[in-house]
Design an enzyme around this catalytic site. Structure first.
Site, PDB file in Angstrom:
ATOM      1  N   CYS A   2     -11.207 111.847  95.507  1.00 37.51           N
ATOM      2  CA  CYS A   2     -10.799 110.596  95.328  1.00 37.51           C
ATOM      3  C   CYS A   2     -11.284 110.656  93.858  1.00 37.51           C
ATOM      4  CB  CYS A   2     -11.644 109.365  95.932  1.00 37.51           C
ATOM      5  SG  CYS A   2     -11.284 109.643  97.780  1.00 37.51           S
ATOM      6  N   ARG A  27      -6.807 113.669  91.201  1.00 36.99           N
ATOM      7  CA  ARG A  27      -7.829 113.955  91.983  1.00 36.99           C
ATOM      8  C   ARG A  27      -7.435 113.473  93.347  1.00 36.99           C
ATOM      9  NH1 ARG A  27     -12.835 114.943  89.461  1.00 36.99           N
ATOM     10  NH2 ARG A  27     -13.964 114.416  91.602  1.00 36.99           N
ATOM     11  N   TRP A  73      -7.722 109.830  98.412  1.00 37.36           N
ATOM     12  CA  TRP A  73      -7.316 111.159  99.259  1.00 37.36           C
ATOM     13  C   TRP A  73      -8.029 110.843 100.422  1.00 37.36           C
ATOM     14  CZ3 TRP A  73      -9.285 115.329 101.716  1.00 37.36           C
ATOM     15  CH2 TRP A  73      -8.277 116.374 101.991  1.00 37.36           C
ATOM     16  N   ASN A  99     -16.349 108.030  96.989  1.00 33.78           N
ATOM     17  CA  ASN A  99     -16.007 109.651  97.306  1.00 33.78           C
ATOM     18  C   ASN A  99     -16.813 110.294  98.077  1.00 33.78           C
ATOM     19  OD1 ASN A  99     -14.565 111.828  96.691  1.00 33.78           O
ATOM     20  ND2 ASN A  99     -15.014 111.959  94.344  1.00 33.78           N
ATOM     21  N   GLY A 100     -16.243 110.927  98.988  1.00 29.27           N
ATOM     22  CA  GLY A 100     -17.126 111.773  99.936  1.00 29.27           C
ATOM     23  C   GLY A 100     -16.978 111.522 101.419  1.00 29.27           C
ATOM     24  N   GLU A 485      -1.766 134.692  95.051  1.00 28.97           N
ATOM     25  CA  GLU A 485      -1.910 133.724  94.231  1.00 28.97           C
ATOM     26  C   GLU A 485      -0.296 133.006  94.099  1.00 28.97           C
ATOM     27  OE1 GLU A 485      -3.672 131.521  93.465  1.00 28.97           O
ATOM     28  OE2 GLU A 485      -2.735 130.532  91.673  1.00 28.97           O
ATOM     29  N   LYS A 489       1.058 129.464  95.179  1.00 25.03           N
ATOM     30  CA  LYS A 489       1.547 128.513  94.381  1.00 25.03           C
ATOM     31  C   LYS A 489       2.964 128.003  94.771  1.00 25.03           C
ATOM     32  CE  LYS A 489      -0.688 127.784  92.120  1.00 25.03           C
ATOM     33  NZ  LYS A 489      -2.241 128.018  92.125  1.00 25.03           N
ATOM     34  N   GLU A 492       2.304 125.462  97.843  1.00 28.55           N
ATOM     35  CA  GLU A 492       1.421 124.255  97.451  1.00 28.55           C
ATOM     36  C   GLU A 492       2.389 123.023  96.834  1.00 28.55           C
ATOM     37  OE1 GLU A 492      -2.900 125.205  95.390  1.00 28.55           O
ATOM     38  OE2 GLU A 492      -1.363 125.979  94.536  1.00 28.55           O
ATOM     39  N   HIS A 508       3.347 146.529 108.827  1.00 24.25           N
ATOM     40  CA  HIS A 508       2.555 146.228 110.138  1.00 24.25           C
ATOM     41  C   HIS A 508       2.915 144.961 110.561  1.00 24.25           C
ATOM     42  CE1 HIS A 508       0.388 149.770 109.722  1.00 24.25           C
ATOM     43  NE2 HIS A 508       0.184 149.754 108.651  1.00 24.25           N
ATOM     44  N   LYS A 607      -6.997 117.979  93.636  1.00 23.42           N
ATOM     45  CA  LYS A 607      -7.495 119.043  92.572  1.00 23.42           C
ATOM     46  C   LYS A 607      -8.923 119.266  92.743  1.00 23.42           C
ATOM     47  CE  LYS A 607      -7.048 121.028  88.598  1.00 23.42           C
ATOM     48  NZ  LYS A 607      -6.016 122.346  88.888  1.00 23.42           N
TER      49      LYS A 607
HETATM   50  C1  G6P Z   1      -8.394 122.865  95.774  1.00 18.83           C
HETATM   51  C2  G6P Z   1      -7.211 122.967  94.275  1.00 18.83           C
HETATM   52  C3  G6P Z   1      -6.887 124.316  94.218  1.00 18.83           C
HETATM   53  C4  G6P Z   1      -8.149 125.105  93.708  1.00 18.83           C
HETATM   54  C5  G6P Z   1      -9.306 124.864  95.031  1.00 18.83           C
HETATM   55  C6  G6P Z   1     -10.585 125.374  94.644  1.00 18.83           C
HETATM   56  O1  G6P Z   1      -7.585 123.312  96.882  1.00 18.83           O
HETATM   57  O2  G6P Z   1      -6.057 122.243  94.849  1.00 18.83           O
HETATM   58  O3  G6P Z   1      -5.944 124.505  93.222  1.00 18.83           O
HETATM   59  O4  G6P Z   1      -8.079 126.414  93.536  1.00 18.83           O
HETATM   60  O5  G6P Z   1      -9.394 123.711  95.397  1.00 18.83           O
HETATM   61  O6  G6P Z   1     -11.064 124.590  93.550  1.00 18.83           O
HETATM   62  P1  G6P Z   1     -12.009 124.960  92.421  1.00 18.83           P
HETATM   63  O7  G6P Z   1     -12.232 123.819  91.594  1.00 18.83           O
HETATM   64  O8  G6P Z   1     -13.191 125.261  93.159  1.00 18.83           O
HETATM   65  O9  G6P Z   1     -11.434 126.151  91.950  1.00 18.83           O
END
Ligand code: G6P
Length: 612
Positions: A2, A27, A73, A99-100, A485, A489, A492, A508, A607
């Site tokens: 949040c 966020r 969030w 937040n939390g 990765e 992407k 996501e 496999h 984020k």
């Molecule tokens: C969230 C974000 C990702 C990120 C991950 C770890 O899932 O959406 O993009 O890689 O957290 O975040 P950090 O800030 O620890 O890299």
């Protein structure tokens, strides 16, 4: 997760809060709300984006010089108007943004219900504001004392700001495990979960530490005390980021801007830290602990999400170049599986935000067990670098798009420097090899520019596969984490199911999925395993899979087999992830846009994940 923003001072608070919430929207963005003190307490909250909130606000009642705002969030309770923050206490005197997660909220709620409290939402936050109210009543004390006492009863993580209708000259805030930064202006204070809503107004900030309560007074003074009521003083720090860096700068989306910023971000991450001509590497955080780090028997890299993928590349690099064993652990698993750690171990924590709850908890555990903690983070002043013994900032600049791009590439450039410096210290690499790689590293930004010029071609490929329901990404060696990765992407931001695999593992299991509807992205730039990858490409072709291959410029063999070729500039194999990730980021971006997805704020994601 949040986003939190608060203001007290002489300006009209509402526009500051709304602008701040928009900046914080990356966020969390499932609902938003504000509370203002303007004689009474005025609260507006709404499910959806901040723009939805703006639509329901009655502007005739928004004039106030104190207020709080929140983007949510969801954790407890679905994202709707009722569960949106701020939450107001039963008397109507207090409102809170949070937040939390309050873990013991259910028992506190039951106790409060017995005393007649009524709840209008499903949130833990509403429980907390009523607990504070109850403490204030029974102890007959000030709000900050009540906050302190209440928080001593709470188990969990929080960043909160509380507004008191009976005292419009004060904001009370507290944190544990979730960040809060205070912006200090001229007779005014700003408070937020990160600096983005603040930098427009002041560069002077104070970062609250865990278990601290701040009182911001309209008369221009503020105090910070611990939950144990001990006064603390914090150094005022200067924010180095500029407003331009958190705006889109002519790009359609933050994600695209950040993909295109990678050459500059990598340059910034390397600046002053290496010189190829002179053959030196200088990472302050590494040099300071070099004896300890050199003596370590092994490294453990811990992270989440994209940062975990750069950790995997780190494993390949450190083992390959410096010949020290490395384990890479998801922070969420590491912290709960009673890992074996001993004094002398080095734990490298990688995090863009520096706030990821699991990563933070993992390093706290490792610290307790006497390991040395090295943080690789992007957000300056965030919790992980402040908890770590040492580390390096990636200097990628603010990353706003939820899908991480430039943070990933700068994490890799820092780990490359660490691996090279270790190799130098340990004598596992010749000076000429080192110099050759450093020259290549210096040239990477230019090669990424060249790769970015392939954008129109990648867009064409995206148009062909935008309706696919599955994607497979395959790579070997250094390109295996890139496959992971690339798949991350795509899923996501486009919501297409995608999997990354080591190319040889395909047979496999994933090979069973291949038919004429399955696009398979091959990362085939490795010279060392080229023939093997060609065989894997053949295997997919034999089953009529659609092949999109990322190859080195001038490749001839795979060109014959693939449906689409993306030719990228060749680099040293150990640096190839810095190049090969770029077309995958662009492919995901274009497919998501063509599917009408919100690439900067994909559904359900956040984020900065400050809850476990
Ligand atoms: C969230 C974000 C990702 C990120 C991950 C770890 O899932 O959406 O993009 O890689 O957290 O975040 P950090 O800030 O620890 O890299």
């Amino acid at each position: 997760m949040c986003g939190i923003v608060g203001y007290i001072g002489h300006r009209n608070a509402f526009p500051i809060l709304i602008k701040g919430l928009k900046r914080l929207e990356y966020r969390g963005y499932d609902s938003a709300g504000v509370a203002l003190l303007n004689g009474g307490m005025t609260v507006f909250k709404k499910a959806g984006k901040v723009s939805e909130l703006e639509k329901i606000v009655d502007n005739s009642v928004t004039h106030a010089t104190i207020g709080i705002g929140h983007t949510r969030w969801a954790t407890h309770g679905e994202p709707n108007d009722r569960n949106a923050h701020p939450h107001v206490s039963n008397s109507g005197n207090l409102s809170i943004i949070h937040n939390g997660i309050i873990e013991n909220y259910a028992s506190i709620k039951a106790a409060l219900q017995k005393r007649g409290y009524v709840f209008h939402s499903d949130t833990d936050t509403e429980v907390l504001v009523n607990l504070i109210e109850e403490v204030q009543k029974t102890e007959n004390t000030t709000l900050d004392n009540a906050v302190r006492i209440a928080l001593n009863e709470v188990v969990g993580a929080y960043a909160i700001v509380v507004l008191n209708k009976l005292n419009p000259d004060q904001l009370v805030a507290a944190r544990k495990g979730s960040p809060l930064v205070i912006g200090i202006g001229e007779n005014e204070y700003f408070i937020a979960s990160d600096a983005t809503p603040i930098i427009e107004y002041t560069k002077q900030v104070v970062y609250l530490d865990d278990q601290e309560v701040a009182v911001l007074n309209r008369d221009g003074n503020y105090t910070v005390r611990t939950l144990g009521n001990i006064e603390k003083s914090h150094e005022i720090q200067k924010l180095e980021i500029s407003i331009e860096r958190i705006e889109k700068g002519g790009f359609e989306h933050f994600m695209l801007k950040e993909i295109y910023e990678q050459p500059k971000a990598i340059e910034d991450s390397l600046r002053g830290r290496m010189n190829a001509a002179q053959g030196w590497i200088k990472l302050g955080g590494l040099d300071e602990y070099i004896t300890h780090i050199d003596n370590a028997d092994r490294f453990i890299i811990t992270a989440c999400g994209t940062s975990w993928h750069s950790g995997l590349i780190g494993e390949y690099l450190i083992e390959d170049l410096a010949r020290v064993p490395v384990e890479v652990e998801y922070a969420s698993e590491f912290r709960y599986r009673n890992p074996i750690l001993k004094e002398g171990d080095v734990v490298i924590a990688i995090s863009q935000s520096g706030e990821t709850a699991d990563t933070l908890a993992a390093i706290e555990l490792a610290k307790e067990r006497q390991a040395l903690i090295y943080g690789i983070c992007n957000v300056i002043g965030s919790s992980i670098p402040r908890t770590a013994h040492t580390g390096s900032y990636t200097h990628a600049g603010p990353e706003i798009g939820v899908a991480s791009t430039k943070a990933f590439s700068t994490q890799i450039s820092i780990i490359t420097l660490i691996a090279l410096q270790l190799a130098k210290v340990k004598g596992t690499m010749s000076a000429s090899n080192l110099r050759e790689i450093l020259y290549e590293l210096e040239d990477i930004p230019r090669k990424i520019e060249e790769t970015l010029a392939l954008d129109p071609l990648i867009k064409e490929i995206a148009a062909i596969y935008k309706n696919a329901t599955n994607f497979l990404y395959l790579g070997r060696g250094y390109n295996f984490p890139v496959a992971l990765e690339g798949a991350l992407k795509l899923k996501e931001i486009s919501y297409i199911h995608a999997e990354g695999y080591p190319a040889a593992e395909m047979k496999h299991g994933p090979i069973a999925l291949i038919d004429e509807n399955m696009p398979v992205v091959f990362l085939a730039t490795n010279k060392s395993a080229y023939e093997k990858i060609v065989s894997n490409v053949q295997e997919v072709k034999a089953r009529k899979g659609k092949i999109i291959a990322v190859v080195n410029k001038g490749d001839t063999q795979i060109r014959e087999l693939a449906d689409h070729i993306i030719e990228v500039p060749e680099t040293h194999e150990i640096l190839s992830p810095l190049i090969t990730i770029v077309p995958l980021q662009l492919l995901a971006y274009h497919i998501a846009i063509m599917r009408g997805c919100n690439v900067d704020q994909p559904r359900n994601l956040a984020k900065s994940v400050t809850v476990e």
